[in-house]
Write an enzyme that holds these catalytic residues in place. Sequence first.
Site, PDB file in Angstrom:
ATOM      1  N   GLY A  92       0.813  -1.214   0.000  1.00 39.90           N
ATOM      2  CA  GLY A  92       0.000   0.000   0.000  1.00 39.90           C
ATOM      3  C   GLY A  92       0.844   1.261   0.000  1.00 39.90           C
ATOM      4  O   GLY A  92       0.365   2.349  -0.302  1.00 39.90           O
ATOM      5  N   LYS A 125       9.784   2.864  -0.311  1.00 41.98           N
ATOM      6  CA  LYS A 125       8.711   2.794   0.679  1.00 41.98           C
ATOM      7  C   LYS A 125       8.297   4.227   0.992  1.00 41.98           C
ATOM      8  O   LYS A 125       9.141   5.015   1.442  1.00 41.98           O
ATOM      9  CB  LYS A 125       9.270   2.108   1.930  1.00 41.98           C
ATOM     10  N   GLY A 160      -0.182   6.072   1.261  1.00 39.37           N
ATOM     11  CA  GLY A 160       0.988   5.614   0.513  1.00 39.37           C
ATOM     12  C   GLY A 160       2.284   6.313   0.910  1.00 39.37           C
ATOM     13  O   GLY A 160       3.314   6.139   0.263  1.00 39.37           O
ATOM     14  N   ARG A 177      14.537   0.276   0.265  1.00 40.99           N
ATOM     15  CA  ARG A 177      14.849  -1.004   0.922  1.00 40.99           C
ATOM     16  C   ARG A 177      15.405  -1.986  -0.095  1.00 40.99           C
ATOM     17  O   ARG A 177      14.933  -2.066  -1.227  1.00 40.99           O
ATOM     18  CB  ARG A 177      13.554  -1.536   1.532  1.00 40.99           C
ATOM     19  N   ASP A 187       2.236 -11.316   7.006  1.00 36.31           N
ATOM     20  CA  ASP A 187       2.672 -10.465   5.896  1.00 36.31           C
ATOM     21  C   ASP A 187       4.005  -9.788   6.214  1.00 36.31           C
ATOM     22  O   ASP A 187       4.588  -9.137   5.346  1.00 36.31           O
ATOM     23  CB  ASP A 187       1.608  -9.405   5.555  1.00 36.31           C
ATOM     24  N   ASN A 188       4.477  -9.939   7.434  1.00 37.79           N
ATOM     25  CA  ASN A 188       5.768  -9.357   7.798  1.00 37.79           C
ATOM     26  C   ASN A 188       6.813 -10.432   8.038  1.00 37.79           C
ATOM     27  O   ASN A 188       7.805 -10.195   8.733  1.00 37.79           O
ATOM     28  CB  ASN A 188       5.616  -8.480   9.048  1.00 37.79           C
ATOM     29  N   ASP A 226      10.424  -5.452   7.930  1.00 40.44           N
ATOM     30  CA  ASP A 226       9.409  -4.596   8.531  1.00 40.44           C
ATOM     31  C   ASP A 226       9.777  -4.191   9.948  1.00 40.44           C
ATOM     32  O   ASP A 226       9.499  -4.891  10.913  1.00 40.44           O
ATOM     33  CB  ASP A 226       8.030  -5.269   8.490  1.00 40.44           C
TER      34      ASP A 226
HETATM   35  P1  AMP Z   1       2.633  -2.816   8.008  1.00 46.98           P
HETATM   36  O1  AMP Z   1       1.939  -2.606   9.304  1.00 46.98           O
HETATM   37  O2  AMP Z   1       3.663  -1.780   7.698  1.00 46.98           O
HETATM   38  O3  AMP Z   1       3.170  -4.194   7.869  1.00 46.98           O
HETATM   39  O4  AMP Z   1       1.524  -2.640   6.891  1.00 46.98           O
HETATM   40  C1  AMP Z   1       0.362  -3.427   6.828  1.00 46.98           C
HETATM   41  C2  AMP Z   1      -0.412  -3.089   5.575  1.00 46.98           C
HETATM   42  O5  AMP Z   1      -0.852  -1.732   5.585  1.00 46.98           O
HETATM   43  C3  AMP Z   1       0.338  -3.270   4.276  1.00 46.98           C
HETATM   44  O6  AMP Z   1      -0.548  -3.725   3.288  1.00 46.98           O
HETATM   45  C4  AMP Z   1       0.818  -1.880   3.975  1.00 46.98           C
HETATM   46  O7  AMP Z   1       1.079  -1.676   2.607  1.00 46.98           O
HETATM   47  C5  AMP Z   1      -0.374  -1.041   4.430  1.00 46.98           C
HETATM   48  N1  AMP Z   1       0.017   0.324   4.795  1.00 46.98           N
HETATM   49  C6  AMP Z   1       0.735   0.708   5.874  1.00 46.98           C
HETATM   50  N2  AMP Z   1       0.906   2.042   5.889  1.00 46.98           N
HETATM   51  C7  AMP Z   1       0.289   2.536   4.791  1.00 46.98           C
HETATM   52  C8  AMP Z   1       0.117   3.847   4.244  1.00 46.98           C
HETATM   53  N3  AMP Z   1       0.609   4.928   4.836  1.00 46.98           N
HETATM   54  N4  AMP Z   1      -0.570   3.942   3.092  1.00 46.98           N
HETATM   55  C9  AMP Z   1      -1.069   2.864   2.477  1.00 46.98           C
HETATM   56  N5  AMP Z   1      -0.957   1.614   2.954  1.00 46.98           N
HETATM   57  C10 AMP Z   1      -0.267   1.434   4.091  1.00 46.98           C
HETATM   58 MG    MG Z   2       4.325  -4.991   6.503  1.00 44.72          MG
END
Ligand code: AMP
Ligand code: MG
Length: 501
Positions: A99, A120, A133, A183, A259-260, A269
């Site tokens: 995302g 990122k 994003g 990254r 997912d991490n 992550d």
């Molecule tokens: P994370 O907690 O970083 O592992 O992210 C979990 C999910 O949320 C993943 O699909 C990321 O791409 C999405 N995500 C986290 N932060 C953002 C953001 N600022 N904008 C869009 N998607 C995000």
């Molecule tokens: Mg993640």
Amino acid sequence: MSQSFRDSAALAAHFPFDNSYARLPAQFFARQTPSNAVSPQLVKLNEALADELGLDVEWLKREAVQIFSGNLVPEGADPLAMAYAGHQFGTFVPQLGDGRAILLGEVIDRNGRRRDIQLKGAGETPFSRRGDGRAALGPVLREYIISEAMHALGVPTTRALAAVTTGQPVYRETTLPGAVFTRVAASHIRVGTFQFFAARGDTDGLKALADHVISRHYPHVRDSVRPYLALFEAVTERQAALIARWLQIGFIHGVMNTDNMTVSGETIDFGPCAFMDAYDPATVFSSIDRRGRYAYANQPAIGQWNLARLGETLLALLDPDLDKAVELANEVIKGFGERFQTHWLGGMRGKIGLATQEDGDLDLIQALLLFMQAQEADFTLTFRKLCDLAESSSNKAIFIGSFKSAEAAEPWLARWHERLARDPQSAAKRAKAMRLINPAFIPRNHRIEQAIVAAVDDSDFSLFEALLTVLAKPYEDQPSFAPYARPPEISERVLETFCGT
Ligand code: AMP
Ligand code: MG
């Protein structure tokens, strides 16, 4: 075409891209160009890593701010957002995906290893859901510091190639400076990537993914009688080794959602992760981990749980008979415990200076940990001072002086000396070996916080730079950086971290 655009396009050919993921079927990703940054500024370029990737560093220094802000897509890149699913805190989400991350492409580095280069925080993608994003500067610096520290500590991890500020604000609880983090990873394929296809009943996609992962990360399993079972075993082995290393340096990942968790065995992550100061197996830093699911000592069990989720996705590939497939997968999952224990115990023996193995070693190690917990002893310093004590008994006062009750250390020390007497190594050799696995420096939470505050509030990156310098050599004493080895004063303690999304 303007002169400057033509020049940069020509120079950009310096990235030797070969994008194998982009050649996978369409449902694996969504093509996505990075968004522009208004007035990007380079915070940091990892020149040593750029060189390792086979890039022309002098050229890259000139282009870095445009490329790593997303403003200039280098020639040969095929930018895309990867699709994946995942269990977040135990709840399955069938579609997550990149995302706020965009894969520029892959290069083969100087050692012949394929590496992903990913931005990122370079803007929205079709997987952004309600997110913007974007990334804020604080979490970008945090990931930069910790991932590079992990690498220097010898732990498999994704790497930091660059950090850039965008000149645009991002809106979280407060308004923060925006940034983009670049990254580098062996790949960004996660347990959740397999779950994405399994959840859709897309067996062809799953097989294509498994074959891609085999050729990329585990080519040796291709010739096995059951290659997908061998793949599952190989991933399990790498995760067991990885999580054992985390525990041995006091690392708490903080958000071990499926997912991490990579299938390559790299740490990925670095949202709410943190290193433990005082030893307590129940330690949790992440503000959203209310129940301690991802507490320090829970990490092996969660690793196994995540691998069970990976095993489920592979059933259709393991055997045409479902019962047989389940039986095969279960055996691997059950085997995680022993694999982990072997890595953990082996590493802990090394930490207390043992080169040989005896049955009582586990007990001796656990006795030390229990003692440390009762004494609220600093995890890192206890082991580092034990290196000094192994070298010379003249260092005993310093070792026992770090506990609340100095005499309380005596019974354990007596047991340890008795055991060392049966371990044939010279004191000098033992101490040297111990200092190679017991770091003097870890990325302590309060130091990271201080570096982030100085950078975000005052655009002062000197603390960030100092941390990178000292953490590049965590196993060397570096007397000029002595204060960085110390745990926080009570007033400096940072007890909570945030995932920074
Ligand atoms: P994370 O907690 O970083 O592992 O992210 C979990 C999910 O949320 C993943 O699909 C990321 O791409 C999405 N995500 C986290 N932060 C953002 C953001 N600022 N904008 C869009 N998607 C995000
Ligand atoms: Mg993640």
